[in-house]
Design a protein around this motif. Structure first.
Motif, PDB file in Angstrom:
ATOM      1  N   THR A  78       0.859  -1.184   0.000  1.00  0.00           N
ATOM      2  CA  THR A  78       0.000   0.000   0.000  1.00  0.00           C
ATOM      3  C   THR A  78       0.896   1.236   0.000  1.00  0.00           C
ATOM      4  O   THR A  78       2.030   1.170   0.507  1.00  0.00           O
ATOM      5  N   VAL A  79       0.391   2.312  -0.558  1.00  0.00           N
ATOM      6  CA  VAL A  79       1.136   3.582  -0.552  1.00  0.00           C
ATOM      7  C   VAL A  79       0.126   4.690  -0.259  1.00  0.00           C
ATOM      8  O   VAL A  79      -0.974   4.679  -0.828  1.00  0.00           O
ATOM      9  N   GLU A  80       0.495   5.611   0.652  1.00  0.00           N
ATOM     10  CA  GLU A  80      -0.391   6.750   0.870  1.00  0.00           C
ATOM     11  C   GLU A  80       0.438   8.006   1.044  1.00  0.00           C
ATOM     12  O   GLU A  80       1.626   7.956   1.356  1.00  0.00           O
ATOM     13  N   GLY A  81      -0.207   9.134   0.786  1.00  0.00           N
ATOM     14  CA  GLY A  81       0.464  10.422   0.945  1.00  0.00           C
ATOM     15  C   GLY A  81      -0.579  11.499   1.146  1.00  0.00           C
ATOM     16  O   GLY A  81      -1.782  11.204   1.147  1.00  0.00           O
ATOM     17  N   GLU A  82      -0.123  12.737   1.331  1.00  0.00           N
ATOM     18  CA  GLU A  82      -1.098  13.802   1.527  1.00  0.00           C
ATOM     19  C   GLU A  82      -1.650  14.276   0.181  1.00  0.00           C
ATOM     20  O   GLU A  82      -2.820  14.600   0.059  1.00  0.00           O
ATOM     21  N   VAL A  83      -0.782  14.343  -0.828  1.00  0.00           N
ATOM     22  CA  VAL A  83      -1.257  14.693  -2.171  1.00  0.00           C
ATOM     23  C   VAL A  83      -0.608  13.749  -3.172  1.00  0.00           C
ATOM     24  O   VAL A  83       0.374  13.081  -2.839  1.00  0.00           O
ATOM     25  N   GLY A  84      -1.185  13.692  -4.362  1.00  0.00           N
ATOM     26  CA  GLY A  84      -0.607  12.785  -5.353  1.00  0.00           C
ATOM     27  C   GLY A  84      -1.083  13.090  -6.756  1.00  0.00           C
ATOM     28  O   GLY A  84      -2.004  13.889  -6.948  1.00  0.00           O
ATOM     29  N   ARG A  85      -0.432  12.467  -7.736  1.00  0.00           N
ATOM     30  CA  ARG A  85      -0.831  12.603  -9.132  1.00  0.00           C
ATOM     31  C   ARG A  85      -0.740  11.226  -9.780  1.00  0.00           C
ATOM     32  O   ARG A  85       0.040  10.380  -9.332  1.00  0.00           O
ATOM     33  N   TYR A  86      -1.479  11.028 -10.848  1.00  0.00           N
ATOM     34  CA  TYR A  86      -1.428   9.739 -11.545  1.00  0.00           C
ATOM     35  C   TYR A  86      -1.598   9.982 -13.033  1.00  0.00           C
ATOM     36  O   TYR A  86      -2.433  10.790 -13.462  1.00  0.00           O
ATOM     37  N   ASN A  87      -0.741   9.298 -13.835  1.00  0.00           N
ATOM     38  CA  ASN A  87      -0.852   9.405 -15.296  1.00  0.00           C
ATOM     39  C   ASN A  87      -1.282   8.048 -15.821  1.00  0.00           C
ATOM     40  O   ASN A  87      -0.540   7.062 -15.721  1.00  0.00           O
ATOM     41  N   ASN A  88      -2.481   7.993 -16.364  1.00  0.00           N
ATOM     42  CA  ASN A  88      -3.074   6.720 -16.749  1.00  0.00           C
ATOM     43  C   ASN A  88      -2.318   6.078 -17.909  1.00  0.00           C
ATOM     44  O   ASN A  88      -2.137   4.869 -17.949  1.00  0.00           O
TER      45      ASN A  88
END
Lengths: 187, 151
Positions: A95-105
């Protein structure tokens, strides 16, 4: 009055064509070029969850976030409090978590920032590996992660600190890139 | 000291790799390993953790060195060699290649020195012509006479 019956069809056609033009004008909305504000998200989703399934119908990745949005021309999707769960044969892999994030599909790349924590669920008998850092890049396609920032790795009572690391999750390989300090606790 | 083997191992290095699947970690660049009073310095260290968590350590350097305080005395044992193998469970360190161990004024040199960090006994052997190709190695042991008050 005798001519009225002969004129009636013509009048009828005339009225119908006027009516048609009128309706056409009314229904043809003027395609006003809707002006999109480039500085505002095109859409926003609250309490977002997206799950990807493998060929056997088992979950392979799940991405949850408190809020998700995308700007008009942006390729990346942005998140607040993203939480990524990666599965293997239906069992939680990491699992990975953070306060903010981005994802490129299209590239399958995800970026997590601020208070990032990756937890690699270990096999039975081994302790989970927990990695704390402030910025993390995850490649979902290759199950690899990396960061140039300070990192702390925990496993059981052993702790390692370093600057910069790469993590090949499938091979179970963590490379600590510089300034390594580790404390091995005796079992 | 005897209590060293129960202490946590503190390690620092320039970089390292942890292979979780095989329980092997590899450390490179100014590697310093501390365990209680035992300190080992090397260029390259491989730490292997077996199924029940015991660690064996292989260090190489130019040379690799180690130092440990003698139990109950204000005295240290210093050793060096091209390679040091250390087993944290048995407490045995094997120094190979230009091996040298010094304790107080006494010292011993040879190709292979086996030093038991718990019993503080060490055994030295010269080089083996089959393995090193050199002339039959010699062992050098220097034992300083104990002066009257030391007896």
């Amino acid at each position: 009055m005798k001519r009225f019956p002969r004129l009636f069809p013509l009048l009828l056609v005339l009225m119908l064509s006027v009516l048609t033009m009128l309706l056409d004008r009314v229904t043809r909305q003027s395609s006003v070029q809707s002006v999109i504000d480039r500085d505002q998200p095109e859409y926003t989703v609250e309490d977002f969850t997206a799950t990807r399934f493998d060929a056997q119908g088992l979950p392979s990745d799940r991405l949850q976030a408190r809020r998700m949005w995308q700007f008009p021309d942006a390729k990346d999707i942005e998140f607040e409090h993203p939480f990524l769960t990666s599965y293997q044969q239906g069992r939680i892999n990491y699992t990975v978590e953070g306060e903010v994030g981005r994802y490129n599909n299209s590239t399958g790349m995800a970026w997590f920032d601020r208070k990032v924590q990756l937890i690699d669920k270990a096999e039975p008998g081994k302790g989970d590996v927990k990695i704390d850092t402030r910025a993390l890049t995850v490649n979902l396609n290759t199950s690899t992660a990396q960061s140039p920032a300070a990192v702390t790795v925990y496993q059981g009572d052993s702790v390692a600190n370093a600057i910069g690391f790469t993590y090949a999750q499938k091979q179970g390989l963590i490379s600590l890139l510089s300034k390594v300090r580790i404390s091995y606790a005796q079992p | 000291e005897i209590a060293d083997s129960s202490k946590p191992i503190e390690l620092s290095a320039d970089r390292g790799t942890l292979d979780q699947n095989n329980g092997v970690t590899v450390w490179d660049g100014s590697v310093v390993v501390n365990q209680g009073t035992l300190q080992l310095k090397a260029d390259h260290v491989v730490v292997t953790r077996n199924a029940n968590g015991q660690q064996t350590l292989l260090a190489t350097g130019k040379p690799a060195t180690f130092r440990q305080k003698v139990e109950g005395k204000n005295e240290y044992i210093d050793g060096k060699g091209n390679r040091i193998d250390y087993d944290s469970q048995s407490g045995i360190a094997v120094l190979t290649g230009n091996a040298f161990v010094k304790r107080g004024q006494d010292s011993v040199a040879g190709n292979v020195i086996t030093y038991n960090t718990q019993t503080e006994l060490y055994q030295v052997s010269g080089s083996n012509p089959q393995t090193t190709g050199a002339a039959k190695g010699r062992v050098t042991v220097i034992l300083q006479p104990k002066t009257e008050e030391k007896k």
